[in-house]
Design a protein around this motif. Structure first.
Motif, PDB file in Angstrom:
ATOM      1  N   GLU A 143       0.834  -1.207   0.000  1.00  0.00           N
ATOM      2  CA  GLU A 143       0.000   0.000   0.000  1.00  0.00           C
ATOM      3  C   GLU A 143       0.868   1.256   0.000  1.00  0.00           C
ATOM      4  O   GLU A 143       0.865   2.010  -0.947  1.00  0.00           O
ATOM      5  CB  GLU A 143      -0.915   0.042   1.228  1.00  0.00           C
ATOM      6  CG  GLU A 143      -2.072  -0.935   1.167  1.00  0.00           C
ATOM      7  CD  GLU A 143      -3.010  -0.787   2.349  1.00  0.00           C
ATOM      8  OE1 GLU A 143      -3.206   0.352   2.828  1.00  0.00           O
ATOM      9  OE2 GLU A 143      -3.528  -1.809   2.820  1.00  0.00           O
ATOM     10  N   ALA A 144       1.610   1.450   1.072  1.00  0.00           N
ATOM     11  CA  ALA A 144       2.389   2.686   1.198  1.00  0.00           C
ATOM     12  C   ALA A 144       3.592   2.434   2.108  1.00  0.00           C
ATOM     13  O   ALA A 144       4.043   1.295   2.248  1.00  0.00           O
ATOM     14  CB  ALA A 144       1.517   3.824   1.710  1.00  0.00           C
ATOM     15  N   PHE A 145       4.100   3.458   2.734  1.00  0.00           N
ATOM     16  CA  PHE A 145       5.386   3.389   3.421  1.00  0.00           C
ATOM     17  C   PHE A 145       5.229   3.225   4.939  1.00  0.00           C
ATOM     18  O   PHE A 145       5.870   2.396   5.576  1.00  0.00           O
ATOM     19  CB  PHE A 145       6.146   4.680   3.087  1.00  0.00           C
ATOM     20  CG  PHE A 145       7.593   4.709   3.489  1.00  0.00           C
ATOM     21  CD1 PHE A 145       8.265   3.579   3.927  1.00  0.00           C
ATOM     22  CD2 PHE A 145       8.312   5.891   3.398  1.00  0.00           C
ATOM     23  CE1 PHE A 145       9.605   3.630   4.274  1.00  0.00           C
ATOM     24  CE2 PHE A 145       9.654   5.936   3.747  1.00  0.00           C
ATOM     25  CZ  PHE A 145      10.295   4.811   4.184  1.00  0.00           C
ATOM     26  N   GLU A 146       4.367   4.050   5.508  1.00  0.00           N
ATOM     27  CA  GLU A 146       4.370   4.265   6.955  1.00  0.00           C
ATOM     28  C   GLU A 146       3.388   3.402   7.721  1.00  0.00           C
ATOM     29  O   GLU A 146       3.153   3.617   8.894  1.00  0.00           O
ATOM     30  CB  GLU A 146       4.092   5.746   7.243  1.00  0.00           C
ATOM     31  CG  GLU A 146       2.686   6.232   6.866  1.00  0.00           C
ATOM     32  CD  GLU A 146       2.547   6.539   5.386  1.00  0.00           C
ATOM     33  OE1 GLU A 146       2.755   5.618   4.586  1.00  0.00           O
ATOM     34  OE2 GLU A 146       2.195   7.676   5.058  1.00  0.00           O
ATOM     35  N   ASN A 147       2.764   2.437   7.040  1.00  0.00           N
ATOM     36  CA  ASN A 147       1.592   1.822   7.639  1.00  0.00           C
ATOM     37  C   ASN A 147       1.631   0.291   7.668  1.00  0.00           C
ATOM     38  O   ASN A 147       0.581  -0.340   7.712  1.00  0.00           O
ATOM     39  CB  ASN A 147       0.349   2.285   6.878  1.00  0.00           C
ATOM     40  CG  ASN A 147       0.532   2.138   5.378  1.00  0.00           C
ATOM     41  OD1 ASN A 147       1.561   1.641   4.928  1.00  0.00           O
ATOM     42  ND2 ASN A 147      -0.439   2.562   4.618  1.00  0.00           N
ATOM     43  N   ALA A 168      -0.564  -1.351  10.229  1.00  0.00           N
ATOM     44  CA  ALA A 168      -1.998  -1.288   9.958  1.00  0.00           C
ATOM     45  C   ALA A 168      -2.388  -2.214   8.812  1.00  0.00           C
ATOM     46  O   ALA A 168      -3.440  -2.853   8.851  1.00  0.00           O
ATOM     47  CB  ALA A 168      -2.403   0.150   9.634  1.00  0.00           C
ATOM     48  N   CYS A 169      -1.541  -2.289   7.807  1.00  0.00           N
ATOM     49  CA  CYS A 169      -1.884  -3.104   6.627  1.00  0.00           C
ATOM     50  C   CYS A 169      -1.930  -4.587   6.978  1.00  0.00           C
ATOM     51  O   CYS A 169      -2.856  -5.294   6.580  1.00  0.00           O
ATOM     52  CB  CYS A 169      -0.883  -2.852   5.501  1.00  0.00           C
ATOM     53  SG  CYS A 169      -0.905  -1.145   4.929  1.00  0.00           S
ATOM     54  N   SER A 171      -2.467  -5.769   9.865  1.00  0.00           N
ATOM     55  CA  SER A 171      -3.626  -5.933  10.757  1.00  0.00           C
ATOM     56  C   SER A 171      -4.888  -6.163   9.935  1.00  0.00           C
ATOM     57  O   SER A 171      -5.691  -7.048  10.241  1.00  0.00           O
ATOM     58  CB  SER A 171      -3.842  -4.679  11.620  1.00  0.00           C
ATOM     59  OG  SER A 171      -2.721  -4.410  12.415  1.00  0.00           O
ATOM     60  N   GLY A 172      -5.053  -5.348   8.898  1.00  0.00           N
ATOM     61  CA  GLY A 172      -6.253  -5.449   8.068  1.00  0.00           C
ATOM     62  C   GLY A 172      -6.371  -6.805   7.401  1.00  0.00           C
ATOM     63  O   GLY A 172      -7.447  -7.419   7.389  1.00  0.00           O
ATOM     64  N   GLN A 205       4.543   4.423  14.393  1.00  0.00           N
ATOM     65  CA  GLN A 205       3.215   4.624  14.987  1.00  0.00           C
ATOM     66  C   GLN A 205       2.280   3.448  14.674  1.00  0.00           C
ATOM     67  O   GLN A 205       1.668   2.865  15.575  1.00  0.00           O
ATOM     68  CB  GLN A 205       2.623   5.932  14.469  1.00  0.00           C
ATOM     69  CG  GLN A 205       1.213   6.181  14.931  1.00  0.00           C
ATOM     70  CD  GLN A 205       0.681   7.507  14.409  1.00  0.00           C
ATOM     71  OE1 GLN A 205       1.375   8.497  14.385  1.00  0.00           O
ATOM     72  NE2 GLN A 205      -0.568   7.517  14.007  1.00  0.00           N
ATOM     73  N   ALA A 206       2.208   3.101  13.396  1.00  0.00           N
ATOM     74  CA  ALA A 206       1.333   1.990  12.996  1.00  0.00           C
ATOM     75  C   ALA A 206       1.844   0.674  13.584  1.00  0.00           C
ATOM     76  O   ALA A 206       1.059  -0.200  13.969  1.00  0.00           O
ATOM     77  CB  ALA A 206       1.240   1.895  11.478  1.00  0.00           C
ATOM     78  N   ARG A 224      -2.298  -3.870  20.022  1.00  0.00           N
ATOM     79  CA  ARG A 224      -3.532  -4.651  19.814  1.00  0.00           C
ATOM     80  C   ARG A 224      -3.251  -6.147  19.743  1.00  0.00           C
ATOM     81  O   ARG A 224      -4.174  -6.941  19.600  1.00  0.00           O
ATOM     82  CB  ARG A 224      -4.230  -4.210  18.510  1.00  0.00           C
ATOM     83  CG  ARG A 224      -4.716  -2.787  18.493  1.00  0.00           C
ATOM     84  CD  ARG A 224      -5.573  -2.508  17.263  1.00  0.00           C
ATOM     85  NE  ARG A 224      -4.891  -2.801  16.013  1.00  0.00           N
ATOM     86  CZ  ARG A 224      -4.142  -1.929  15.328  1.00  0.00           C
ATOM     87  NH1 ARG A 224      -3.981  -0.693  15.776  1.00  0.00           N
ATOM     88  NH2 ARG A 224      -3.554  -2.285  14.209  1.00  0.00           N
TER      89      ARG A 224
END
Lengths: 293, 397, 298
Positions: free
Chosen positions: A67-71, A74-75, A77-78, A107-108, A115
């Motif tokens: 998706e992108a760089f900073e996440n 989160a990715c 996790s999804g 952060q992500a 979690r």
């Protein structure tokens, strides 16, 4: 576990376009032998994104996603939540570089760890933004010359020390944190296997020397991983739920100078700079092993 | 899976309607981060999950950026997803909006329109959603809470259509809808399940059939993909018209497609509105009609795709068109005004822009009356003003 | 206006050479632009850079497709790709090689200049960095710029980065190359089969670009398709495994970045289609059974 126990099946194919002698492909290929085919890979922006796949070609033989760089946190996790909803047991793995982990992605990553998402997060650490041409990251060691911390006549490289990312992750008290070096084969494989089998959030942090960015001969990549451990610049440990369960102590500790030699990024080092880096290593050594180096 | 829910009438906030819409549409993975005035949506959904009304996976992420990232990932893994945001949160998400659209993932995300700082404020302005114009998302505005609920359900139908496959943000005005309760009729869970069917992705992350999604790509491939996105948005116009017709037949609420005309048939002038001002403007139109003024109203529902063809037809039969905007593209004009003028190229009638309600200032009936008054003057050639700020102290409209 | 295309490998300094040539042309009162091929190639991969020179402002911003001159910094490149592609009819190719122009075999006979830039670089700089020596050969072969301008450009460009002494050494390498360049005509007849490219139109392009594995006329694409990308042509050094000495420990198999070593009857074997010649296998071999040598290509 021994390298002779590894299968011949390759899930990250040759034909990828990493620089000759890159530290990342052997890490990725071998770890995939342990993780197996029922794995989904996410990579944020990093060298591996580019050399592991440039449309329409791909070295990966498992589902692959960006998706992108900073996440990254989160990715993955999804993906993991969607699979849980579908009742699948597929392993979800994110492989980020040090820039994507220490800096823009922390952060992500922290959120996913907090979690306790059921994923594996791998940081392959080559101590700078290599993909974009060797810019400093929070992982770049003290004094190292990068294109944004050049060895200038006034300021000799990076002024700040490397951040202890694995300790930050250990403080999250997740099920599993391990630091690794591919030069330590058995240790590397055992940790990868353990990460595969544990449930919940797992963080693997692997040194990945970069001949292009560190400026050494490409044949020395594995040697650099080894010397990083032997000098104390890189520490191998495991932690479960925040408790350290295993620390590797080098049989023979070498002076940091021996590690720095042969790396162009440290060529400008003065004796005082060597001393400063040695002081940092000694301090870390004492903190980890509870004894004077 | 969700619990069996009967058709019922509730008196609920716009936020609750949005959350209920996502839940009853069968969202399987929700990743969200709270921000005023969207907070209630996250809270309400959390309650649905914790009370077992839905067994959706709810990822309580640490930022809006991660919310969108996780939704993209979950959708790419084959799940129907839902999230919601507002203002600064949407701005933080901006990067990921492109990726959701370009990967052709039909994510549904209600946006509660709130002003973007500075100064920091929490009231209604469209300078959060309208700057997302070129990300590839469909974007529409609701007039009341019934439309919020219906539109969230319809959003899945439109977004998941094979000829569209684009994410969508149904928008609702901060507080004026988000925190205002009014009666809303909800369909039953069976009706919605039958209406929407199961989400069938064209590509997904699955080790049984490995695929690569989001690979690094050179220029040889990107232009064709951009063309796809443009055509998908054009296709969306037809699909939206079909879906609203179908929805009216199935659930009895008719939203007329991309726009809704109100008393336009014999109108001398019409005002194009968006969001909650539409309701107020309907009142004004009725009152002016009683006074013999032939005025009409066009409720613009969709900002993307933009209803070019619909507006061209209206322009053929009226003497002046006004466009109400609740945001400014500095150095040019209101975003809807810019679009409208572009759509009506070649029409010689006056087209005026009315900027009002900026920063959440209330748009009063007298403000709307002023707009119509100026439009009627423009039709007579008595004013040639183009961009008019209504209710700005020290600025004469 | 004339145009030059530089062929090199990532990390060899082809881009610097192209820029230094532009500077040399500029110093003589010309207008000159230089730019790399905007790719994401890694160190060792074949790369290109371009220079355009004119006596008036150059406005065109496209890439160069029909160069007047082609410069090859790395001889191995002429074996795997047609470096003459698009070269103008009367164009010249300048190649770093120990061979004479008449001994070089290309896709067609063309005006060809050769120089042992690697040998000169090793002698003058002590390192096989050929991007300055080759500029001397370019000046000689084309006669478009004076060698003095090339020397000055090198001193300005390389001196600023590496120090004055280094700048002067690099300038000397260029001068030596200028004096040693041979000009003649190459052989022709070498055949190249260009790798076809998968170029789907909008109707064939997958939605969102998502791909599984597909066999196309251009070969395999999607999942696992890099296996058809033969990276062996990146190699300068080549490993040779002494099967007698190989103890079958699998260290090379484990550490090889390409994953191109397999175990056959307990002994390591290299697949040279992929080997980039990094030398990790030789360095890590506990039995010292692997030797790296400079590869000599056909």
């Amino acid at each position: 576990m021994n390298i002779k126990d590894l299968s011949d099946e390759i899930l990250f194919t040759p034909g990828h376009t990493a620089c000759a002698g890159c530290g990342a492909p052997p890490i990725v290929r071998n770890i995939m032998k342990i993780f197996g085919k029922d794995t989904i890979i996410y990579t944020p922006a990093n060298c591996l994104l580019v050399f592991g796949g440039t449309y329409p070609y791909l070295a990966w033989k498992v589902p692959y996603f960006h998706e992108a760089f900073e996440n990254t946190g989160a990715c993955i996790s999804g993906v993991a939540r969607a699979l849980r909803k579908q009742g699948k047991k597929t392993l979800v793995v994110g492989i980020a570089g040090d820039g994507g982990t220490y800096d823009i992605g922390i952060q992500a990553l922290s959120g996913a760890a907090e979690r306790n998402e059921d994923v594996i997060y791998i940081c392959y650490d080559n101590e700078a933004y290599m993909n974009t041409g060797i810019q400093r990251s929070g992982s770049t060691p003290y004094g190292a010359a990068t294109t944004t911390t050049p060895a200038g006549t006034k300021i000799p490289g990076k002024l700040d020390h490397k951040k202890d990312m694995a300790e930050i992750m250990r403080a999250h008290e997740v099920p599993y944190v391990a630091t690794m070096s591919i030069a330590h084969q058995r240790d590397f494989l055992e940790k990868a296997k353990k990460a595969r089998d544990v449930e919940g959030f797992r963080y693997l942090h692997i040194i990945s020397p970069c001949p292009t960015g560190w400026r050494f001969d490409p044949s020395l990549t594995i040697e650099m991983s080894r010397k990083a451990v032997d000098s104390g610049m890189w520490t191998l440990f495991e932690a479960e739920y925040g408790e350290i369960t295993n620390i590797y102590k080098p049989k023979k500790k070498i002076p940091v100078k021996e590690y720095l030699m042969g790396q162009g990024r440290f060529r400008h080092f003065t004796p005082e700079m060597v001393e400063e880096l040695q002081r940092w290593v000694d301090h870390k050594w004492k903190r980890i092993y509870g004894e004077e180096p | 899976m969700i619990q069996k829910l009967e058709r019922k009438k509730m008196v609920i906030t716009g936020d609750y309607a949005a959350a209920y819409g996502g839940m009853i549409s069968g969202a399987e993975v929700v990743a969200a981060y709270p921000i005023t005035p969207q907070t209630l949506i996250v809270e309400d959904f959390a309650t649905f999950v914790n009370d077992g009304i839905t067994d959706a996976e709810f990822i309580m992420v640490e930022s809006e950026h991660s919310a969108m990232s996780a939704c993209i990932a979950a959708q790419a893994a084959g799940a129907r997803t839902f999230t919601a945001t507002s203002s600064q949160g949407l701005a933080l998400m901006h990067e990921m909006l492109f990726i959701a659209a370009s990967l052709r993932l039909p994510i549904v995300m209600p946006v509660v329109n709130r002003t973007v700082a500075a100064p920091i404020g929490i009231w209604c302005e469209y300078n959060d959603s309208m700057p997302q114009r070129d990300t590839g998302w469909m974007q529409m505005s609701c007039e009341d809470n019934q439309e919020v609920l219906d539109m969230v359900i319809m959003s899945y139908k439109i977004a998941e259509h094979r000829d569209v496959l684009l994410p969508i943000m149904p928008c609702l005005d901060a507080f004026i809808l988000s925190h205002t309760v009014e009666p809303v009729e909800a369909p039953s869970s069976d009706e919605v399940a039958q209406y929407l069917g199961k989400y069938e992705p064209v590509a997904k992350l699955d080790t049984e059939n490995p695929m690569a999604i989001g690979t690094f790509a050179p220029p040889e491939y990107i232009q064709e993909l951009r063309y796809h996105n443009h055509m998908a948005m054009e296709n969306a116009k037809r699909v939206i018209r079909e879906v609203t017709r179908d929805f009216a037949r199935t659930f009895g609420h008719d939203y007329h497609g991309l726009i809704e005309e109100y008393r336009c048939d014999d109108a001398d002038v019409v005002l194009i509105t968006i969001g909650t001002v539409t309701g107020t403007a309907r009142e004004v139109v009725d009152e002016l009609r009683e006074r013999g003024k032939k005025v009409g109203l066009v409720k613009l529902r969709f900002y993307r795709p933009f209803p070019r063809e619909e507006l061209q037809k209206i322009a053929e039969r009226v003497g002046a068109i006004g466009v109400y905007d609740r945001a400014v593209s500095f150095g040019s004009g209101g975003p809807m005004f810019i679009e409208t003028r572009h759509a009506l190229y070649g029409h010689s009638i006056p087209i005026m822009n009315f900027l009002a309600g900026i920063g959440g200032r209330d748009v009063m009936k007298k403000d709307v009356e002023k707009m119509f008054e100026m439009l009627l003057e423009a039709k007579e050639g008595k004013t040639s003003k183009e961009i008019v700020w209504i209710g700005t102290r020290g600025v004469t409209p | 206006m004339y145009e030059i295309r530089f062929h090199g490998r990532g990390g060899q300094g082809g881009k610097m050479a192209a820029e230094a040539y532009a500077l040399a042309a500029f110093l003589e009162g010309n207008y000159a632009v230089s730019f790399p091929f905007f790719g994401a190639e890694r160190r060792g991969a074949p790369v290109k850079a371009f220079t355009r020179v004119d006596d008036k402002k150059i406005r065109i911003k496209t890439q160069v497709y029909e160069p007047d001159y082609v410069v090859v910094l790395d001889e191995t490149l002429i074996e795997t790709q047609d470096v003459l592609e698009g070269l103008k009819k009367d164009g010249t190719v300048i190649i770093n090689t120990q061979r004479k122009p008449e001994e070089v075999r290309l896709s067609k006979p063309v005006k060809c200049a050769t120089v042992d830039a690697t040998g000169i670089a090793l002698e003058v700089l002590g390192r096989p960095i050929t991007n300055t020596a080759i500029l001397g050969a370019l000046a000689r072969a084309t006669g478009r710029v004076k060698i003095e301008s090339v020397e000055q450009a090198i001193m300005e460009k390389f001196g600023a980065r590496l120090g004055r002494e280094s700048g002067e050494k690099n300038a000397r390498a260029a001068r030596m190359a200028y004096e040693q360049t041979l000009v003649g005509t190459s052989q022709g007849g070498k055949e190249f089969v260009p790798r076809p490219q998968w170029l789907p139109d909008v109707h064939e392009m997958p939605i969102g670009g998502a791909i599984g594995t597909m066999k196309t006329e251009a070969g395999l694409i999607g999942i696992g398709s890099f296996v058809e990308n033969k990276t062996g042509d990146w190699r300068t050094f080549i490993p040779a495994i002494d099967k007698e000495k190989c103890i079958g420990c699998r260290f090379c198999w484990f550490y090889c970045p390409e994953g191109c070593i397999s175990m056959v009857e307990g002994k390591a074997e290299v697949n040279y289609d992929y080997c980039k010649g990094c030398g990790i296998c030789a360095h890590e071999c506990p039995a010292k059974a692997i030797e790296m040598t400079r590869e000599v290509k056909a």
